[in-house]
Design a protein around this motif. Sequence first.
Motif, PDB file in Angstrom:
ATOM      1  N   LYS A 136     -44.430 -97.224 -68.881  1.00 17.11           N
ATOM      2  CA  LYS A 136     -44.140 -96.585 -69.532  1.00 17.11           C
ATOM      3  C   LYS A 136     -44.271 -96.996 -70.951  1.00 17.11           C
ATOM      4  CE  LYS A 136     -45.138 -91.951 -68.186  1.00 17.11           C
ATOM      5  NZ  LYS A 136     -44.736 -90.588 -68.431  1.00 17.11           N
TER       6      LYS A 136
ATOM      7  N   TRP B 164     -41.914 -93.835 -76.351  1.00 17.15           N
ATOM      8  CA  TRP B 164     -41.861 -93.846 -75.452  1.00 17.15           C
ATOM      9  C   TRP B 164     -40.182 -92.411 -74.866  1.00 17.15           C
ATOM     10  CZ3 TRP B 164     -36.871 -95.282 -72.503  1.00 17.15           C
ATOM     11  CH2 TRP B 164     -36.472 -94.894 -71.231  1.00 17.15           C
TER      12      TRP B 164
ATOM     13  N   CYS C 267     -53.499 -85.202 -80.998  1.00 17.36           N
ATOM     14  CA  CYS C 267     -53.870 -85.451 -79.592  1.00 17.36           C
ATOM     15  C   CYS C 267     -55.275 -84.968 -80.268  1.00 17.36           C
ATOM     16  CB  CYS C 267     -53.876 -84.882 -78.632  1.00 17.36           C
ATOM     17  SG  CYS C 267     -53.855 -83.341 -77.807  1.00 17.36           S
TER      18      CYS C 267
ATOM     19  N   TRP D 132     -47.715 -86.146 -70.753  1.00 14.87           N
ATOM     20  CA  TRP D 132     -46.399 -86.161 -72.034  1.00 14.87           C
ATOM     21  C   TRP D 132     -45.878 -85.123 -72.625  1.00 14.87           C
ATOM     22  CZ3 TRP D 132     -45.849 -84.591 -77.367  1.00 14.87           C
ATOM     23  CH2 TRP D 132     -44.883 -85.542 -78.081  1.00 14.87           C
TER      24      TRP D 132
ATOM     25  N   TYR E 159     -54.224 -86.238 -71.135  1.00 12.27           N
ATOM     26  CA  TYR E 159     -52.820 -86.582 -70.999  1.00 12.27           C
ATOM     27  C   TYR E 159     -52.051 -85.420 -71.594  1.00 12.27           C
ATOM     28  CZ  TYR E 159     -48.992 -90.386 -72.939  1.00 12.27           C
ATOM     29  OH  TYR E 159     -48.222 -90.780 -73.221  1.00 12.27           O
ATOM     30  N   HIS E 160     -51.687 -85.673 -72.607  1.00 10.17           N
ATOM     31  CA  HIS E 160     -50.941 -84.541 -73.853  1.00 10.17           C
ATOM     32  C   HIS E 160     -50.825 -83.167 -72.730  1.00 10.17           C
ATOM     33  CE1 HIS E 160     -50.516 -81.045 -75.594  1.00 10.17           C
ATOM     34  NE2 HIS E 160     -49.711 -81.468 -76.765  1.00 10.17           N
TER      35      HIS E 160
ATOM     36  N   GLU F 108     -40.796 -89.982 -75.879  1.00  9.24           N
ATOM     37  CA  GLU F 108     -41.022 -88.874 -75.758  1.00  9.24           C
ATOM     38  C   GLU F 108     -42.141 -88.650 -75.164  1.00  9.24           C
ATOM     39  OE1 GLU F 108     -41.863 -87.551 -80.595  1.00  9.24           O
ATOM     40  OE2 GLU F 108     -43.187 -89.715 -79.629  1.00  9.24           O
ATOM     41  N   ALA F 109     -43.358 -89.802 -74.593  1.00 12.05           N
ATOM     42  CA  ALA F 109     -44.229 -90.125 -73.654  1.00 12.05           C
ATOM     43  C   ALA F 109     -42.943 -90.090 -72.008  1.00 12.05           C
ATOM     44  CB  ALA F 109     -44.826 -91.109 -73.524  1.00 12.05           C
ATOM     45  N   SER F 110     -41.632 -89.523 -72.368  1.00  9.33           N
ATOM     46  CA  SER F 110     -41.200 -90.158 -70.879  1.00  9.33           C
ATOM     47  C   SER F 110     -40.479 -88.777 -70.549  1.00  9.33           C
ATOM     48  CB  SER F 110     -40.146 -91.532 -70.379  1.00  9.33           C
ATOM     49  OG  SER F 110     -41.238 -92.404 -70.718  1.00  9.33           O
TER      50      SER F 110
ATOM     51  N   ASP G  77     -46.509 -99.124 -74.082  1.00  8.64           N
ATOM     52  CA  ASP G  77     -45.849 -98.569 -75.377  1.00  8.64           C
ATOM     53  C   ASP G  77     -45.344 -99.506 -75.887  1.00  8.64           C
ATOM     54  OD1 ASP G  77     -45.521 -95.807 -76.654  1.00  8.64           O
ATOM     55  OD2 ASP G  77     -44.418 -95.257 -74.500  1.00  8.64           O
TER      56      ASP G  77
ATOM     57  N   TRP H 205     -52.707 -94.813 -79.471  1.00  3.79           N
ATOM     58  CA  TRP H 205     -51.925 -94.651 -78.630  1.00  3.79           C
ATOM     59  C   TRP H 205     -53.901 -94.235 -77.465  1.00  3.79           C
ATOM     60  CZ3 TRP H 205     -49.368 -95.609 -74.460  1.00  3.79           C
ATOM     61  CH2 TRP H 205     -48.928 -95.705 -73.698  1.00  3.79           C
TER      62      TRP H 205
END
Length: 194
Positions: free
Chosen positions: A44, A174, A17, A31, A26-27, A176-178, A48, A56
């Motif tokens: 999400k 996805w 980031c 995230w 966001y991080h 990771e993000a979710s 992605d 991103w």
Amino acid sequence: MTSSTPAGPDLHRCPWCSSEPIYQEYHDLEWGVPEWDGRALWEKLILDGFQAGLSWLTILKKRDNFRAAFEGFDPERIATWGDAEVERLLLDRGIIRHRGKIAATITNAKAYLDLGGADAFRDMMWGYVDGAPLNGKYETQEDVPTMSPLSTQISKDLKKAGFKFCGPTIVYAWMEASGLFNNHLVSCHRHDQV
């Protein structure tokens, strides 16, 4: 935002980031936070998919535009769309204007509904990790893979269910993000929090 963590320039963050405030926010707040809402998980995954080949940060800056253009990512509405909506979205400068990704969003809305909607999608996705986030415990960004046997399996299963733009790398990002994977580096202030 889904959590309330203090954000600031002095916190140790994952190196991906940048120093841009929108990326840090966001991080720090989204995230890796476990997402339990099936519709939000689907959104999400769609975003992605749009990220494929891009940064991103590009998607993050356009996320509100995407939400407006795709009517709040309402799968029931999107599943009814056809060529007219694709053509309309191809003219929308606020989003990524990629015919294949736009068409895939319509296809993915239909596949999501065929699976049973929000609860079924949530249960299916969280079932892959037995309902609890996997913890990578990675020390450096170089240690973090871009795909895994699990993301490959989920990708295959999603494609079998009719989804598009959901290859193993997209699925891994996805996850990771979710929050299905906690891949904040162990030195990151968010690792233990999520």
